[in-house]
Design a protein around this motif. Structure first.
Motif, short mmCIF file in Angstrom:
data_model
loop_
_atom_site.label_atom_id
_atom_site.label_comp_id
_atom_site.label_asym_id
_atom_site.label_seq_id
_atom_site.Cartn_x
_atom_site.Cartn_y
_atom_site.Cartn_z
N UNK A 231 0.84 -1.19 0.00
CA UNK A 231 0.00 0.00 0.00
C UNK A 231 0.88 1.24 0.00
N UNK A 232 0.35 2.33 -0.54
CA UNK A 232 1.12 3.55 -0.67
C UNK A 232 0.44 4.69 0.10
N UNK A 233 1.17 5.25 1.02
CA UNK A 233 0.69 6.38 1.80
C UNK A 233 1.64 7.54 1.71
N UNK A 234 1.29 8.62 2.38
CA UNK A 234 2.13 9.81 2.36
C UNK A 234 1.87 10.64 3.61
N UNK A 235 2.85 11.42 3.96
CA UNK A 235 2.72 12.37 5.06
C UNK A 235 2.03 13.62 4.54
N UNK A 236 0.94 14.00 5.17
CA UNK A 236 0.28 15.24 4.80
C UNK A 236 1.19 16.41 5.18
N UNK A 237 1.43 17.36 4.28
CA UNK A 237 2.41 18.42 4.54
C UNK A 237 1.87 19.52 5.46
N UNK A 238 1.59 19.15 6.70
CA UNK A 238 1.01 20.12 7.64
C UNK A 238 2.02 21.17 8.09
N UNK A 239 3.32 20.93 7.80
CA UNK A 239 4.36 21.89 8.18
C UNK A 239 4.87 22.70 7.00
N UNK A 240 4.28 22.52 5.82
CA UNK A 240 4.74 23.25 4.64
C UNK A 240 5.95 22.64 3.99
N UNK A 241 6.21 21.36 4.25
CA UNK A 241 7.33 20.68 3.61
C UNK A 241 8.07 19.76 4.54
N UNK A 242 9.14 19.14 4.02
CA UNK A 242 9.91 18.15 4.76
C UNK A 242 11.41 18.43 4.74
N UNK A 243 11.80 19.57 4.17
CA UNK A 243 13.22 19.89 4.01
C UNK A 243 13.59 21.04 4.94
N UNK A 244 14.53 20.79 5.82
CA UNK A 244 14.92 21.84 6.78
C UNK A 244 15.83 22.89 6.16
N UNK A 245 16.44 22.59 5.05
CA UNK A 245 17.37 23.54 4.45
C UNK A 245 16.77 24.34 3.30
N UNK A 246 15.50 24.08 2.96
CA UNK A 246 14.83 24.81 1.87
C UNK A 246 13.67 25.59 2.48
N UNK A 247 13.74 26.90 2.40
CA UNK A 247 12.76 27.73 3.11
C UNK A 247 11.37 27.58 2.52
N UNK A 248 11.23 27.66 1.20
CA UNK A 248 9.92 27.62 0.56
C UNK A 248 9.88 26.45 -0.41
N UNK A 249 9.04 25.45 -0.11
CA UNK A 249 8.94 24.26 -0.95
C UNK A 249 7.72 24.27 -1.86
N UNK A 250 7.06 25.42 -1.96
CA UNK A 250 5.87 25.55 -2.81
C UNK A 250 4.77 24.57 -2.40
N UNK A 251 4.59 24.41 -1.10
CA UNK A 251 3.51 23.58 -0.58
C UNK A 251 3.03 24.22 0.72
N UNK A 252 2.06 25.08 0.60
CA UNK A 252 1.63 25.91 1.71
C UNK A 252 0.98 25.08 2.82
N UNK A 253 1.27 25.38 4.08
CA UNK A 253 0.58 24.71 5.18
C UNK A 253 -0.78 25.34 5.42
N UNK A 254 -1.70 25.11 4.48
CA UNK A 254 -3.04 25.67 4.64
C UNK A 254 -4.08 24.65 4.15
N UNK A 255 -5.33 24.92 4.51
CA UNK A 255 -6.41 23.98 4.22
C UNK A 255 -6.58 23.75 2.72
N UNK A 256 -6.47 24.79 1.93
CA UNK A 256 -6.70 24.65 0.49
C UNK A 256 -5.71 23.65 -0.13
#
Length: 343
Positions: free
Chosen positions: A2-27
Motif C-alpha cells: 500500500x502507498x501512503x504519504x505524510x500530509x504536509x502540515x508543516x509546509x514541507x519536509x526539508x529543513x534547508x529549503x525555506x519555501x517548498x511551494x507547498x503551503x501549510x493551509x487547508x486549500x
C-alpha cells in the motif's frame, strides 16, 4: 504494497529549503488529499505538533485533529492515520473525538500514537513533559482506556496517570473491533509496548535488510507477549525522488541535502536527539530530510525505485509513507512511474 504519504502540515519536509511551494493551509492539503485518491494512494499520515518542527517554531503549521475531521468529510477512500500524543490528550475525550471522526469518514480513521520528544513545545503549550520511560508508561494506560471505551460502556479504570468512572461512549466507532492503532519507536520500552498493545509498527527510514531485522524482532515480541492478537502490519517512512536519469537524481539529492546549519528547522536537532532513543545516530544531513526518509533509498529511475519497493515488500513492509517536495507534483510523478506500474 500500500502507498501512503505524510500530509504536509508543516509546509514541507526539508529543513534547508525555506519555501517548498507547498503551503501549510487547508486549500493545499484538501487538494492534495482529494487528488491522491485518484492517483492510487491508500492512506495519509497527519502529524501532530503545535509548533513547526521543519520550518522553525515561528512558521505556521496545521492542527492534526481538526484537519483530519475536515478531510474525513471531503474524501471517500483514503485511510486517515492521525498522530496523537497521549501527553497532550485526555484518553476519554480523545476516544470520543476519534469515534466521531470515524463516523464522518465512514470507518477510515486510524491512530498513530507518538511519544512526545520536544520539551520546549510542551512548556510553551503548558503541558507537563516527562522522561522517556514515564511517557511510555503513560501511553500504556492511555491505550488501555481508549481501547476499552471504544469497545464497552460503563467502563471504569484507576491507574497512575488516568482514571475514569462508569464511562459511556456513544456512538461507538464504525471500525470494528476498533480503529487501527499504529505506533513507532526504537527503544526496548517502545517496542515491547507496541508489540503488546498496537496493530501496526511505523518505522523511520532505513535499508531493506535493517528493516527486515526490525520486522522480525517485532514479530517475535508479538508472539511472545500477545500470541492471542492478529499479526502486526509494518510501515516505513521514505523520501521519494523519481527521475528519468541518474544525473537528475543526483542533482535533486544535492539540493535537498545541502545542509544550511543556520536554517530555523535545525534549531531542535539536539532536543530531538535527547528526547528519543534511536538505534542509529542521525547526522545533520539525515536530519535535513524529515524522519530519516533518505535512508530508505527510494530515489532513482522508475525501474530502480520499483526494485527498491519490491525489496521492502519482500522484507515484510506492508505500506510506505512517502515524503516528497513539492508534494503535488512529486506524488503525481511517483504515481505514474511506480504505483500504476506495480498495481
Amino acid at each position: 504494497m500500500k502507498y501512503g504519504y505524510w500530509l504536509p502540515v508543516f509546509g514541507g519536509w526539508l529543513r534547508n529549503v525555506e519555501d517548498e511551494n507547498m503551503r501549510p493551509d487547508w486549500r493545499y492539503v484538501k487538494q492534495l488529499a482529494q487528488k491522491s485518491e485518484d492517483w492510487g494512494y491508500d492512506l495519509t499520515l497527519i502529524a501532530e505538533l503545535n509548533l513547526n518542527d521543519i520550518k522553525g517554531e515561528a512558521a505556521p503549521s496545521l492542527d492534526a485533529w481538526s484537519t483530519a475531521a475536515a478531510l474525513a468529510a471531503v474524501t471517500s477512500r483514503i485511510e486517515l492515520m492521525v498522530a496523537v500524543r497521549p501527553t497532550f490528550h485526555s484518553p476519554a475525550l480523545l476516544a470520543k473525538q476519534a469515534a466521531n471522526i470515524d463516523h464522518i469518514s465512514g470507518g477510515r480513521l486510524s491512530l498513530n500514537v507518538v511519544s512526545s520528544w520536544w520539551q520546549d513545545e510542551a512548556r510553551k503549550y503548558g503541558v507537563h513533559f516527562e522522561q522517556h520511560d514515564d511517557r511510555y508508561a503513560r501511553t500504556a494506560e492511555w491505550l488501555h482506556v481508549v481501547d476499552n471505551l471504544w469497545k464497552q460502556d460503563h467502563f471504569s479504570f484507576k491507574g497512575n496517570y488516568y482514571q475514569v468512572e462508569d464511562s459511556i461512549l456513544q456512538p461507538k466507532p464504525v471500525s470494528l473491533p476498533r480503529p487501527f492503532i499504529y505506533a513507532g519507536g526504537e527503544s526496548e520500552t517502545a517496542k515491547n509496548l507496541i508489540a503488546a498493545q498496537c496493530d501496526g509498527y511505523v518505522m523511520h527510514g532505513d535499508d531493506p535488510e535493517s528493516i527486515g531485522r526490525r520486522i522480525r524482532d517485532l514479530q517475535e515480541r508479538r508472539a511472545r507477549l500477545r500470541p492471542d492478537l492478529p499479526p502486526m502490519t509494518f510501515g516505513l517512512a521514505a523520501y521519494s525522488i523519481v527521475r528519468e536519469t541518474e544525473a537528475a537524481v543526483k542533482k535533486e539529492l544535492a539540493r535537498i541535502t545541502n545542509v544550511n546549519g543556520s536554517a530555523a528547522g535545525y534549531k531542535n536537532y539536539q532536543q530531538w536527539l535527547a528526547g528519543t532513543q534511536l538505534e542509529k545516530r542521525v547526522s545533520l544531513e539525515d536530519y535535513s530530510v524529515s524522519n530519516r526518509g533518505l535512508r530508505s533509498g527510494l530515489f532513482g529511475t522508475p525501474d530502480q525505485v520499483a526494485e527498491q519497493v519490491a525489496r521492502f515488500e519482500a522484507a515484510g513492509v506492508g505500506f510506505l509513507l512517502l515524503q516528497s517536495s513539492p508534494q503535488l507534483e512529486e506524488m503525481e510523478r511517483f504515481s505514474e512511474a511506480v504505483i500504476r506500474v506495480l498495481t
